[in-house]
Design a protein around this motif. Structure first.
Motif, PDB file in Angstrom:
ATOM      1  N   VAL A   1      10.396  18.590  38.508  1.00 20.93           N
ATOM      2  CA  VAL A   1       9.666  17.349  38.777  1.00 20.93           C
ATOM      3  C   VAL A   1       8.570  17.083  37.758  1.00 20.93           C
ATOM      4  O   VAL A   1       7.988  16.003  37.751  1.00 20.93           O
ATOM      5  N   ASN A   2       8.252  18.056  36.910  1.00 22.61           N
ATOM      6  CA  ASN A   2       7.227  17.874  35.885  1.00 22.61           C
ATOM      7  C   ASN A   2       7.870  17.956  34.511  1.00 22.61           C
ATOM      8  O   ASN A   2       8.844  18.675  34.320  1.00 22.61           O
ATOM      9  N   SER A   3       7.303  17.228  33.552  1.00 19.84           N
ATOM     10  CA  SER A   3       7.892  17.214  32.224  1.00 19.84           C
ATOM     11  C   SER A   3       6.822  16.940  31.176  1.00 19.84           C
ATOM     12  O   SER A   3       5.893  16.169  31.411  1.00 19.84           O
TER      13      SER A   3
ATOM     14  N   PHE B   1       7.755   6.079  24.046  1.00 15.81           N
ATOM     15  CA  PHE B   1       7.601   7.107  25.064  1.00 15.81           C
ATOM     16  C   PHE B   1       8.599   8.222  24.778  1.00 15.81           C
ATOM     17  O   PHE B   1       9.797   7.959  24.646  1.00 15.81           O
ATOM     18  N   VAL B   2       8.127   9.449  24.701  1.00 17.21           N
ATOM     19  CA  VAL B   2       8.988  10.598  24.426  1.00 17.21           C
ATOM     20  C   VAL B   2       8.795  11.612  25.538  1.00 17.21           C
ATOM     21  O   VAL B   2       7.670  11.826  26.016  1.00 17.21           O
ATOM     22  N   SER B   3       9.885  12.237  25.963  1.00 13.91           N
ATOM     23  CA  SER B   3       9.818  13.204  27.046  1.00 13.91           C
ATOM     24  C   SER B   3      10.871  14.278  26.850  1.00 13.91           C
ATOM     25  O   SER B   3      11.914  14.044  26.240  1.00 13.91           O
ATOM     26  N   CYS B   4      10.578  15.471  27.370  1.00 12.84           N
ATOM     27  CA  CYS B   4      11.611  16.493  27.472  1.00 12.84           C
ATOM     28  C   CYS B   4      12.476  16.149  28.679  1.00 12.84           C
ATOM     29  O   CYS B   4      11.966  15.732  29.718  1.00 12.84           O
TER      30      CYS B   4
ATOM     31  N   PRO C   1       3.086   6.185  10.387  1.00 10.09           N
ATOM     32  CA  PRO C   1       3.936   6.622  11.492  1.00 10.09           C
ATOM     33  C   PRO C   1       3.305   6.253  12.836  1.00 10.09           C
ATOM     34  O   PRO C   1       2.104   5.951  12.881  1.00 10.09           O
ATOM     35  N   PRO C   2       4.087   6.282  13.912  1.00 11.43           N
ATOM     36  CA  PRO C   2       3.536   5.945  15.228  1.00 11.43           C
ATOM     37  C   PRO C   2       2.293   6.779  15.538  1.00 11.43           C
ATOM     38  O   PRO C   2       2.238   7.977  15.257  1.00 11.43           O
ATOM     39  N   GLN C   3       1.291   6.114  16.127  1.00  9.47           N
ATOM     40  CA  GLN C   3       0.005   6.757  16.410  1.00  9.47           C
ATOM     41  C   GLN C   3       0.052   7.484  17.749  1.00  9.47           C
ATOM     42  O   GLN C   3       0.279   6.870  18.792  1.00  9.47           O
ATOM     43  N   PRO C   4      -0.175   8.810  17.762  1.00 12.37           N
ATOM     44  CA  PRO C   4      -0.168   9.545  19.039  1.00 12.37           C
ATOM     45  C   PRO C   4      -1.414   9.231  19.862  1.00 12.37           C
ATOM     46  O   PRO C   4      -2.540   9.322  19.359  1.00 12.37           O
ATOM     47  N   LEU C   5      -1.206   8.861  21.123  1.00 11.73           N
ATOM     48  CA  LEU C   5      -2.326   8.524  21.999  1.00 11.73           C
ATOM     49  C   LEU C   5      -2.472   9.473  23.179  1.00 11.73           C
ATOM     50  O   LEU C   5      -3.563   9.608  23.726  1.00 11.73           O
ATOM     51  N   LEU C   6      -1.374  10.112  23.584  1.00 10.05           N
ATOM     52  CA  LEU C   6      -1.433  10.982  24.761  1.00 10.05           C
ATOM     53  C   LEU C   6      -0.324  12.020  24.682  1.00 10.05           C
ATOM     54  O   LEU C   6       0.808  11.701  24.320  1.00 10.05           O
ATOM     55  N   ALA C   7      -0.655  13.260  25.026  1.00  8.04           N
ATOM     56  CA  ALA C   7       0.344  14.327  25.144  1.00  8.04           C
ATOM     57  C   ALA C   7      -0.009  15.131  26.387  1.00  8.04           C
ATOM     58  O   ALA C   7      -1.126  15.635  26.512  1.00  8.04           O
ATOM     59  N   VAL C   8       0.921  15.225  27.333  1.00  4.69           N
ATOM     60  CA  VAL C   8       0.663  15.938  28.582  1.00  4.69           C
ATOM     61  C   VAL C   8       1.839  16.852  28.899  1.00  4.69           C
ATOM     62  O   VAL C   8       2.971  16.612  28.485  1.00  4.69           O
ATOM     63  N   GLU C   9       1.548  17.893  29.649  1.00  5.45           N
ATOM     64  CA  GLU C   9       2.577  18.821  30.095  1.00  5.45           C
ATOM     65  C   GLU C   9       2.916  18.628  31.559  1.00  5.45           C
ATOM     66  O   GLU C   9       3.800  19.298  32.081  1.00  5.45           O
TER      67      GLU C   9
ATOM     68  N   ILE D   1       6.863  18.221  19.534  1.00  5.99           N
ATOM     69  CA  ILE D   1       7.931  17.827  20.460  1.00  5.99           C
ATOM     70  C   ILE D   1       9.102  18.791  20.381  1.00  5.99           C
ATOM     71  O   ILE D   1       9.586  19.293  21.401  1.00  5.99           O
ATOM     72  N   THR D   2       9.588  19.074  19.171  1.00  5.05           N
ATOM     73  CA  THR D   2      10.746  19.968  19.031  1.00  5.05           C
ATOM     74  C   THR D   2      10.400  21.396  19.416  1.00  5.05           C
ATOM     75  O   THR D   2      11.271  22.174  19.809  1.00  5.05           O
ATOM     76  N   GLY D   3       9.121  21.752  19.327  1.00  8.07           N
ATOM     77  CA  GLY D   3       8.714  23.085  19.745  1.00  8.07           C
ATOM     78  C   GLY D   3       8.607  23.225  21.254  1.00  8.07           C
ATOM     79  O   GLY D   3       8.568  24.335  21.772  1.00  8.07           O
ATOM     80  N   THR D   4       8.560  22.095  21.950  1.00  5.24           N
ATOM     81  CA  THR D   4       8.451  22.101  23.410  1.00  5.24           C
ATOM     82  C   THR D   4       9.785  21.813  24.081  1.00  5.24           C
ATOM     83  O   THR D   4      10.151  22.458  25.069  1.00  5.24           O
ATOM     84  N   CYS D   5      10.516  20.830  23.560  1.00  4.02           N
ATOM     85  CA  CYS D   5      11.793  20.424  24.147  1.00  4.02           C
ATOM     86  C   CYS D   5      12.953  21.126  23.443  1.00  4.02           C
ATOM     87  O   CYS D   5      12.887  21.375  22.235  1.00  4.02           O
ATOM     88  N   ALA D   6      14.005  21.405  24.183  1.00  2.00           N
ATOM     89  CA  ALA D   6      15.241  21.844  23.550  1.00  2.00           C
ATOM     90  C   ALA D   6      15.732  20.725  22.637  1.00  2.00           C
ATOM     91  O   ALA D   6      15.517  19.540  22.913  1.00  2.00           O
TER      92      ALA D   6
END
Length: 306
Positions: A211-213, A201-204, A224-232, A178-183
């Motif tokens: 319009v995309n994030s 839910f986490v987003s940049c 820790p919270p279980q990651p289920l989905l990561a999209v660009e 996340i920190t490597g993708t978002c400022a």
């Protein structure tokens, strides 16, 4: 402002407005004049590429010859059959873009194409094309194309959570992704509870006309919270269908004014997997001014629903 943008991005939490359009019509070939050359030849394999502006393009000439070669002899000399071929192919690719379970319709279309490929004469081709048009016209004309309004994962409005607090709870890999993708100051987080547990839910953050994030979904009831989905290519929407206890998801990413990428995800019991993806391409407008959109893509990973 950031919270509003986050809510907009995670449209799986909120209902979105309908995609406005007039009464849909099945177009004739004269209405489909846009799109890439490959799309034009897919819909109109008998087309004269010189008339399309590719008179001196040898590659285009070869592509056109290959498209015609796959048809029974005499097809391109029969004007009514040429138009029927356009309508059938348009419906096949447009219907995929109108439904929210494209992997199911894709199997039906594959059977249609196999039957068409076995035709050795124009009579057989006409019969099979009639069957395609009869089967897919109701799908194309009747699908209420709106942003998906699945019940979602949240039973109540999500709550904004400090990004630092969220990142501290995540595993190292997720936090670094996340920190490597978002400022650093653009990580946005929301939490909620619903019928399937607690969610994060986490987003940049988005700015300007973006319009995309990049977005992430975690099951927050575990530590820790279980990651289920990561999209660009967010935003993300929840569908009415489900697999292995969780709703199916869809992302829609704007590529250009005339093209969008859509991806569909199903839960395999551990995480969400991409099961189908395609590009929606604008190829013209029908007689009522509605955009004519076709889907080019196909199945990805198969997920078994138990």
């Amino acid at each position: 402002m950031k919270r509003n943008m986050m809510l907009l991005a995670w449209t799986l939490v909120l209902a979105a407005p309908a995609w406005a359009e007039g009464k849909r019509l099945i177009p004739s070939s004269e209405h489909a004049t846009g799109g890439y050359l490959s799309s034009q030849l897919l819909l109109k394999p008998c087309a004269d590429v010189a008339a399309l502006g590719f008179a001196d393009d040898e590659s285009a000439q070869r592509s056109a010859a290959e498209a015609r070669k796959a048809l029974p002899a005499g097809t391109c000399e029969d004007g009514a059959l040429v138009e029927k071929l356009f309508k059938a192919r348009f419906l096949q690719h447009a219907a995929i873009a109108m439904v929210y379970t494209p992997w199911q319709l894709d199997e039906k279309i594959a059977r249609q194409d196999r039957a068409i490929s076995r035709c050795q004469d124009t009579q057989c081709l006409a019969r099979e094309l009639d069957g395609v048009i009869a089967a897919l016209s109701p799908v194309y004309l009747g699908a209420p194309r709106q942003w998906p309004r699945g019940q979602g994962l949240c039973a109540a409005d999500p709550v904004e959570t400090p990004a630092g607090q969220v990142l501290a709870r995540l595993g190292v890999d997720s936090s670094q992704a996340i920190t490597g993708t978002c400022a650093e100051d653009e990580v946005l987080a929301l939490t909620c509870r619903g019928p399937h547990g607690k969610w994060l839910f986490v987003s940049c953050g988005m700015s300007g006309n973006q319009v995309n994030s990049s977005q992430w979904l975690f099951r927050a009831s575990k530590a820790p919270p279980q990651p289920l989905l990561a999209v660009e290519d967010g935003p993300v929407a929840v569908l009415e269908t489900a697999c292995n206890g969780l709703p199916d998801l869809m992302t829609s990413a704007r590529v250009s004014a005339g093209e969008h990428d859509l991806s569909y995800y199903r839960y395999d019991g551990k995480a969400y997997r991409q099961v189908y993806a395609y590009s929606i391409e604008f190829v013209g407008s029908d007689a009522n001014g509605n955009d004519l959109l076709i889907a080019r893509g196909g199945a990805k990973t198969r997920v078994v629903c138990r």
